[in-house]
Design a protein around this motif. Structure first.
Motif, PDB file in Angstrom:
ATOM      1  N   GLY A 294       0.790  -1.216   0.000  1.00 41.95           N
ATOM      2  CA  GLY A 294       0.000   0.000   0.000  1.00 41.95           C
ATOM      3  C   GLY A 294       0.820   1.262   0.000  1.00 41.95           C
ATOM      4  N   PHE A 295       2.095   1.210  -0.398  1.00 42.40           N
ATOM      5  CA  PHE A 295       2.952   2.386  -0.387  1.00 42.40           C
ATOM      6  C   PHE A 295       2.505   3.372  -1.454  1.00 42.40           C
ATOM      7  CE2 PHE A 295       6.959   0.061   1.334  1.00 42.40           C
ATOM      8  CZ  PHE A 295       6.269  -0.179   2.506  1.00 42.40           C
ATOM      9  N   ARG A 296       2.687   4.617  -1.171  1.00 39.96           N
ATOM     10  CA  ARG A 296       2.370   5.663  -2.135  1.00 39.96           C
ATOM     11  C   ARG A 296       3.652   6.217  -2.729  1.00 39.96           C
ATOM     12  NH1 ARG A 296      -2.661   9.238  -0.812  1.00 39.96           N
ATOM     13  NH2 ARG A 296      -3.900   7.855   0.465  1.00 39.96           N
ATOM     14  N   VAL A 297       3.620   6.460  -4.009  1.00 38.35           N
ATOM     15  CA  VAL A 297       4.735   7.147  -4.638  1.00 38.35           C
ATOM     16  C   VAL A 297       4.550   8.635  -4.378  1.00 38.35           C
ATOM     17  CG1 VAL A 297       5.858   7.672  -6.812  1.00 38.35           C
ATOM     18  CG2 VAL A 297       4.941   5.387  -6.420  1.00 38.35           C
ATOM     19  N   GLY A 298       5.621   9.336  -4.042  1.00 38.39           N
ATOM     20  CA  GLY A 298       5.536  10.779  -3.886  1.00 38.39           C
ATOM     21  C   GLY A 298       5.329  11.244  -2.467  1.00 38.39           C
ATOM     22  N   GLN A 299       5.617  10.417  -1.486  1.00 41.53           N
ATOM     23  CA  GLN A 299       5.552  10.870  -0.105  1.00 41.53           C
ATOM     24  C   GLN A 299       6.677  11.871   0.149  1.00 41.53           C
ATOM     25  OE1 GLN A 299       5.669   6.942   1.759  1.00 41.53           O
ATOM     26  NE2 GLN A 299       3.653   7.333   2.616  1.00 41.53           N
ATOM     27  N   SER A 300       6.428  12.816   1.027  1.00 41.94           N
ATOM     28  CA  SER A 300       7.431  13.841   1.294  1.00 41.94           C
ATOM     29  C   SER A 300       7.394  14.231   2.763  1.00 41.94           C
ATOM     30  CB  SER A 300       7.203  15.073   0.408  1.00 41.94           C
ATOM     31  OG  SER A 300       5.866  15.542   0.540  1.00 41.94           O
ATOM     32  N   ALA A 301       8.428  14.939   3.183  1.00 42.51           N
ATOM     33  CA  ALA A 301       8.529  15.416   4.559  1.00 42.51           C
ATOM     34  C   ALA A 301       8.312  16.922   4.582  1.00 42.51           C
ATOM     35  CB  ALA A 301       9.908  15.080   5.125  1.00 42.51           C
ATOM     36  N   VAL A 302       7.691  17.410   5.645  1.00 39.45           N
ATOM     37  CA  VAL A 302       7.475  18.853   5.772  1.00 39.45           C
ATOM     38  C   VAL A 302       7.352  19.212   7.249  1.00 39.45           C
ATOM     39  CG1 VAL A 302       4.947  18.742   5.609  1.00 39.45           C
ATOM     40  CG2 VAL A 302       6.139  20.824   4.905  1.00 39.45           C
ATOM     41  N   HIS A 303       7.887  20.337   7.629  1.00 34.94           N
ATOM     42  CA  HIS A 303       7.857  20.785   9.019  1.00 34.94           C
ATOM     43  C   HIS A 303       6.428  21.147   9.429  1.00 34.94           C
ATOM     44  CE1 HIS A 303       8.800  23.139  12.621  1.00 34.94           C
ATOM     45  NE2 HIS A 303      10.014  22.612  12.589  1.00 34.94           N
ATOM     46  N   LEU A 304       6.092  20.831  10.687  1.00 34.73           N
ATOM     47  CA  LEU A 304       4.732  21.088  11.154  1.00 34.73           C
ATOM     48  C   LEU A 304       4.370  22.573  11.131  1.00 34.73           C
ATOM     49  CD1 LEU A 304       4.577  22.290  14.350  1.00 34.73           C
ATOM     50  CD2 LEU A 304       5.479  20.022  14.815  1.00 34.73           C
ATOM     51  N   ALA A 305       5.357  23.475  11.225  1.00 34.80           N
ATOM     52  CA  ALA A 305       5.059  24.913  11.163  1.00 34.80           C
ATOM     53  C   ALA A 305       4.382  25.273   9.855  1.00 34.80           C
ATOM     54  CB  ALA A 305       6.339  25.730  11.336  1.00 34.80           C
ATOM     55  N   ARG A 306       4.765  24.616   8.772  1.00 38.07           N
ATOM     56  CA  ARG A 306       4.186  24.926   7.472  1.00 38.07           C
ATOM     57  C   ARG A 306       2.750  24.412   7.362  1.00 38.07           C
ATOM     58  NH1 ARG A 306       7.438  23.623   2.507  1.00 38.07           N
ATOM     59  NH2 ARG A 306       6.183  25.346   1.720  1.00 38.07           N
ATOM     60  N   ILE A 307       2.452  23.310   8.042  1.00 43.17           N
ATOM     61  CA  ILE A 307       1.070  22.814   8.063  1.00 43.17           C
ATOM     62  C   ILE A 307       0.201  23.743   8.906  1.00 43.17           C
ATOM     63  CG2 ILE A 307      -0.408  20.926   8.863  1.00 43.17           C
ATOM     64  CD1 ILE A 307       1.780  18.985   8.070  1.00 43.17           C
ATOM     65  N   LEU A 308       0.730  24.180  10.057  1.00 47.10           N
ATOM     66  CA  LEU A 308      -0.031  25.093  10.908  1.00 47.10           C
ATOM     67  C   LEU A 308      -0.253  26.444  10.235  1.00 47.10           C
ATOM     68  CD1 LEU A 308       1.600  24.393  14.401  1.00 47.10           C
ATOM     69  CD2 LEU A 308      -0.538  23.470  13.483  1.00 47.10           C
ATOM     70  N   ALA A 309       0.671  26.848   9.373  1.00 42.19           N
ATOM     71  CA  ALA A 309       0.547  28.130   8.669  1.00 42.19           C
ATOM     72  C   ALA A 309      -0.371  28.043   7.457  1.00 42.19           C
ATOM     73  CB  ALA A 309       1.921  28.626   8.241  1.00 42.19           C
ATOM     74  N   SER A 310      -0.675  26.829   6.994  1.00 44.19           N
ATOM     75  CA  SER A 310      -1.510  26.636   5.815  1.00 44.19           C
ATOM     76  C   SER A 310      -2.967  26.994   6.110  1.00 44.19           C
ATOM     77  CB  SER A 310      -1.413  25.178   5.356  1.00 44.19           C
ATOM     78  OG  SER A 310      -2.261  24.927   4.260  1.00 44.19           O
ATOM     79  N   THR A 311      -3.584  27.742   5.221  1.00 44.49           N
ATOM     80  CA  THR A 311      -4.985  28.138   5.375  1.00 44.49           C
ATOM     81  C   THR A 311      -5.742  27.877   4.079  1.00 44.49           C
ATOM     82  OG1 THR A 311      -4.578  30.410   4.633  1.00 44.49           O
ATOM     83  CG2 THR A 311      -4.338  29.962   7.001  1.00 44.49           C
ATOM     84  N   LYS A 312      -7.063  28.011   4.118  1.00 46.17           N
ATOM     85  CA  LYS A 312      -7.867  27.863   2.907  1.00 46.17           C
ATOM     86  C   LYS A 312      -7.502  28.930   1.884  1.00 46.17           C
ATOM     87  CE  LYS A 312     -11.902  25.674   5.013  1.00 46.17           C
ATOM     88  NZ  LYS A 312     -13.355  25.802   5.311  1.00 46.17           N
ATOM     89  N   GLU A 313      -7.179  30.129   2.366  1.00 44.10           N
ATOM     90  CA  GLU A 313      -6.844  31.231   1.470  1.00 44.10           C
ATOM     91  C   GLU A 313      -5.438  31.092   0.898  1.00 44.10           C
ATOM     92  OE1 GLU A 313     -10.068  31.937   4.006  1.00 44.10           O
ATOM     93  OE2 GLU A 313      -7.973  31.604   4.626  1.00 44.10           O
TER      94      GLU A 313
END
Length: 331
Positions: A294-313
């Motif tokens: 069930g592995f996905r091609v294209g997995q990546s790593a990203v810092h949690l700060a960037r997820i917390l900064a992400s918004t709908k806008e």
């Protein structure tokens, strides 16, 4: 509140977008951000290698940069660097006979927080969606770094914030408390051991089916991003077979007629024969296929700060949406 940003050298040099995301989050909450000029490194690399004499001027430079700037609290998007400020800097300064520097370093460390510490313990943020507008509609797993767990004792601060992001599909990482194998200079001095530990970690990341693996330390994510990139390129972990990957079929023992469910069981660090019944002869396991596990091609790593900064806008895009990925790290 006036908050001083300690960007850390690895974020400044490799992942400046993490520092930018940290500033975005805190400004969104109405705080003033200052950047003490002259800051470079916490000295952790020198200290971990036993180079105390070389570390002392690095510690002094950090203390000077933050002592010369007016601020209420300081923040860094890196648990390992914050841990080094309190756990290592005063100790090294005292060992070098510089008690004044030790006291100054301890004072600065006592007012410096890792990002999730600052958000939860000082600013009272418990719901990222409600308080920050965080939005990230993707499947995400989370790796807690060793320093965050064992020195800062962050507990569930980071994962709780991630779980509260709107739209997120959060999935627990198996054997999450296992080290990724980076360890700063450890990965340079012990590359074979480090690579084997990384292989263990990346297999568990793949087993979750998450699009993104996140965490609070850029150094760990750098290491893990490299592992994700390597697997995507080659489909294997050559030279690091010390993980038994067993594809098993699990059937409900209580409900007759239930469909069988395929699972990937990763027995990390186990002997190749551990999953066999007595009398069976084991062989070194083949690399599990991407379809089988069930592995996905294209997995990546990203810092949690960037997820917390992400918004709908202003959303953070993932690789499937055309985002750039370099070395396994989401850019």
């Amino acid at each position: 509140m006036k908050i001083a940003l300690f960007a850390t050298c690895i974020v400044d040099a490799m992942y400046p977008e993490v520092a930018q995301a940290t500033v975005t989050i805190l400004r969104r909450l109405g705080h003033e951000i200052v950047f003490p000029s002259g800051q470079t490194c916490c000295g952790q690399m020198h200290i971990n290698s036993g180079k105390f004499a070389q570390a002392e001027p690095v510690i002094a430079a950090h203390a000077r940069a933050f002592s010369d700037t007016d601020w209420d609290v300081a923040v860094a998007p890196a648990a390992s660097c914050v841990a080094s400020l309190g756990h290592q800097q005063p100790m090294v300064a005292r060992r070098m006979g510089n008690d004044a520097l030790a006291a100054e370093a301890a004072d600065i460390a006592g007012q410096t927080y890792e990002l999730s510490q600052l958000l939860t313990d000082v600013l009272g943020i418990t719901d990222a969606a409600a308080d920050l507008g965080s939005y990230f509609p993707h499947r995400v797993t989370y790796h807690p770094s060793c320093h965050g767990m064992r020195l800062l004792r962050l507990g569930d601060r980071q994962s709780d914030l991630l779980r509260s992001v709107e739209g997120i599909d959060y999935v627990d990482l198996p054997l999450a408390d296992a080290c990724c194998g980076f360890g700063g200079t450890f990965s340079v001095k012990n590359p074979e051991v480090s690579s084997a530990m990384l292989a263990d970690k990346i297999r568990t990341v793949h087993s979750t089916g998450a699009e993104v693996c996140t965490g609070g330390d850029a150094s760990c994510l750098l290491h893990m991003g490299g592992g994700l990139s390597r697997f995507q390129r080659t489909g294997s972990f050559e030279g690091t077979p010390d993980v038994t990957a067993v594809h098993v079929r699990q059937t409900s023992s209580t409900d007759v007629g239930d469909d069988n469910v395929d699972h990937l069981t990763a027995v990390v660090g186990a002997d190749d024969d551990d999953h066999l019944t007595p009398g069976e002869k084991g062989t070194s396991p083949a690399e599990p296929s991407r379809i089988q596990s069930g592995f996905r091609v294209g997995q990546s790593a990203v810092h949690l700060a960037r997820i917390l900064a992400s918004t709908k806008e202003d959303p953070l895009r993932v690789q499937s949406e055309g985002a750039t990925v370099s070395g396994g790290s989401l850019r």
